[in-house]
Design a protein around this motif. Structure first.
Motif, PDB file in Angstrom:
ATOM      1  N   GLY A  75       0.794  -1.046   0.030  1.00 43.64           N
ATOM      2  CA  GLY A  75      -0.052   0.069   0.107  1.00 43.64           C
ATOM      3  C   GLY A  75       0.716   1.216  -0.086  1.00 43.64           C
ATOM      4  N   GLY A  76       2.089   0.956  -0.024  1.00 44.13           N
ATOM      5  CA  GLY A  76       2.945   2.198  -0.008  1.00 44.13           C
ATOM      6  C   GLY A  76       3.294   2.958  -1.398  1.00 44.13           C
ATOM      7  N   LEU A  99       6.124   2.226 -14.227  1.00 44.95           N
ATOM      8  CA  LEU A  99       5.384   1.881 -12.984  1.00 44.95           C
ATOM      9  C   LEU A  99       4.356   0.759 -13.170  1.00 44.95           C
ATOM     10  CD1 LEU A  99       4.808   5.647 -11.619  1.00 44.95           C
ATOM     11  CD2 LEU A  99       6.283   3.908 -10.581  1.00 44.95           C
ATOM     12  N   THR A 100       3.637   0.877 -14.478  1.00 40.38           N
ATOM     13  CA  THR A 100       2.772  -0.026 -14.493  1.00 40.38           C
ATOM     14  C   THR A 100       3.432  -1.362 -14.906  1.00 40.38           C
ATOM     15  OG1 THR A 100       1.060   1.389 -15.268  1.00 40.38           O
ATOM     16  CG2 THR A 100       0.812  -0.870 -16.145  1.00 40.38           C
ATOM     17  N   ALA A 101       4.434  -1.498 -15.575  1.00 42.21           N
ATOM     18  CA  ALA A 101       5.152  -2.630 -16.005  1.00 42.21           C
ATOM     19  C   ALA A 101       5.778  -3.160 -14.605  1.00 42.21           C
ATOM     20  CB  ALA A 101       6.437  -2.307 -16.864  1.00 42.21           C
ATOM     21  N   GLN A 102       6.141  -2.497 -13.828  1.00 44.88           N
ATOM     22  CA  GLN A 102       6.711  -2.978 -12.538  1.00 44.88           C
ATOM     23  C   GLN A 102       5.836  -3.540 -11.652  1.00 44.88           C
ATOM     24  OE1 GLN A 102      10.265  -2.712 -12.209  1.00 44.88           O
ATOM     25  NE2 GLN A 102       9.958  -4.318 -10.339  1.00 44.88           N
ATOM     26  N   GLY A 103       4.326  -3.399 -11.865  1.00 45.96           N
ATOM     27  CA  GLY A 103       3.555  -3.732 -10.915  1.00 45.96           C
ATOM     28  C   GLY A 103       2.790  -3.045 -10.081  1.00 45.96           C
ATOM     29  N   PHE A 104       3.016  -1.522 -10.245  1.00 45.58           N
ATOM     30  CA  PHE A 104       2.182  -0.725  -9.260  1.00 45.58           C
ATOM     31  C   PHE A 104       0.691  -0.593  -9.667  1.00 45.58           C
ATOM     32  CE2 PHE A 104       6.765   0.255  -8.503  1.00 45.58           C
ATOM     33  CZ  PHE A 104       6.641   0.835  -7.207  1.00 45.58           C
ATOM     34  N   ASP A 105       0.042  -0.191  -8.584  1.00 47.20           N
ATOM     35  CA  ASP A 105      -1.517   0.026  -9.085  1.00 47.20           C
ATOM     36  C   ASP A 105      -1.626   1.666  -9.183  1.00 47.20           C
ATOM     37  OD1 ASP A 105      -1.931  -2.652  -9.146  1.00 47.20           O
ATOM     38  OD2 ASP A 105      -2.664  -2.945  -6.982  1.00 47.20           O
ATOM     39  N   ASN A 106      -2.849   2.004  -9.105  1.00 46.68           N
ATOM     40  CA  ASN A 106      -3.284   3.462  -8.867  1.00 46.68           C
ATOM     41  C   ASN A 106      -2.308   4.372  -9.568  1.00 46.68           C
ATOM     42  OD1 ASN A 106      -5.708   2.730  -7.602  1.00 46.68           O
ATOM     43  ND2 ASN A 106      -4.491   2.830  -5.773  1.00 46.68           N
ATOM     44  N   VAL A 156      -1.716  -6.707  -1.904  1.00 46.54           N
ATOM     45  CA  VAL A 156      -1.671  -8.261  -2.314  1.00 46.54           C
ATOM     46  C   VAL A 156      -0.878  -8.427  -3.162  1.00 46.54           C
ATOM     47  CG1 VAL A 156      -3.091 -10.542  -2.085  1.00 46.54           C
ATOM     48  CG2 VAL A 156      -3.833  -8.674  -0.431  1.00 46.54           C
ATOM     49  N   LYS A 157      -0.082  -9.320  -3.560  1.00 49.63           N
ATOM     50  CA  LYS A 157       0.397  -9.666  -4.801  1.00 49.63           C
ATOM     51  C   LYS A 157       0.122 -10.962  -5.173  1.00 49.63           C
ATOM     52  CE  LYS A 157       2.625  -7.042  -7.601  1.00 49.63           C
ATOM     53  NZ  LYS A 157       1.798  -6.684  -8.731  1.00 49.63           N
TER      54      LYS A 157
END
Length: 280
Positions: free
Chosen positions: A232-233, A251-258, A279-280
């Motif tokens: 959530g960080g 950021l998206t490719a690395q797996g970040f949300d929002n 949750v991953k």
């Protein structure tokens, strides 16, 4: 040439004739006469005050250095950022008002947290870290920079302002321990061949340029950040005026949300960030 003693108003007119922006001339004149905190209203009230010839000569020399490209902050040794008077010199980047956008966003994402842990990467003068600490006394703020010179400037600012930011020398997140609620950075983001670099010749190149497309350091930070973020960080990055889409893609490719961007004072997408999934 007449021998009349110059007044403050005469000095400002000279600076204007030389081609200096009014705000720059006013800041340099306040510095030259030893009244850096007095403000522009004081200059208006004292415009007929006579100037010592030595001080006048120093003022004109400062104006000429400004016209040659030196930032006002380096000439006066000070820059206000997020309401904090910072001491700056050529060892660090001149803090820009647009970077306050990054501080605002970081304060938003840590608002729900008690004693949030925040790290500012490439802290330079300490501007971002110190602004966050000044607004959140309970935050545990770490400031990291690879430059010992920059850290010396940042630590001196922290001590003078009485703000308990911790400082650590390091290359981005290498050697940084623990998990953070927010990682923030205003890294170098100008392409190494960008013609705009010529206008920034007085500032430290390593704090400005980052590879052929300007994204080398941002790539490194995006890759390193997940191992240092709480679930959530947030990772929040300042970048160039035309880089929001490639930074969002990283950021998206690395797996970040929002993943999203924020605009600066001119309405340009200046910061992008994302939230590490819970949750991953």
């Amino acid at each position: 040439m007449n021998n009349t003693t110059p007044t403050l108003a005469h000095a400002l007119n000279q600076a204007h004739t030389l081609g200096l922006a009014r705000i720059d001339a006013q800041l340099l004149l306040l510095h030259a006469v030893g009244r850096p905190d007095a403000g522009r209203a004081w200059l208006l009230a004292h415009d007929t005050d006579a100037m010592d010839e030595t001080v006048h000569a120093q003022f004109i020399a400062l104006c000429q250095r400004r016209l040659a490209g030196e930032p006002v902050a380096y000439l006066t040794g000070r820059k206000e950022f997020y309401g904090l008077p910072l001491q700056v010199d050529a060892r660090v980047l001149d803090p820009r008002p647009d970077t306050e956008t990054l501080v605002d966003w970081a304060l938003e994402v840590i608002a729900p947290q008690t004693s949030p842990r925040v790290v500012d990467l490439g802290t330079g003068s300490g501007a971002i870290a110190l602004a966050l600490q000044s607004q959140r006394a309970d935050a545990q703020v770490l400031a990291v920079d690879a430059s010992a010179d920059a850290l010396a400037v940042a630590q001196a600012n922290g001590e003078r302002l009485g703000l308990p930011v911790r400082f650590q020398r390091g290359d981005w997140l290498q050697g940084v321990d623990g998990l953070f609620d927010a990682i923030v950075s205003n890294p170098p983001y100008i392409a190494s061949a960008d013609p705009h670099l010529a206008a920034l010749q007085h500032e430290p190149l390593q704090a400005l340029a980052s590879g052929s497309d300007g994204l080398d350091d941002i790539r490194t930070i995006v890759a390193q950040a997940p191992a240092h973020l709480q679930p959530g960080g947030w990772l929040l990055l300042e970048h160039g005026y035309d880089q929001s889409q490639p930074v969002q893609a990283l950021l998206t490719a690395q797996g970040f949300d929002n993943v999203q961007s924020r605009t600066d004072l001119a309405g340009i997408a200046r910061c992008s960030g994302g939230q590490w999934p819970t949750v991953k």
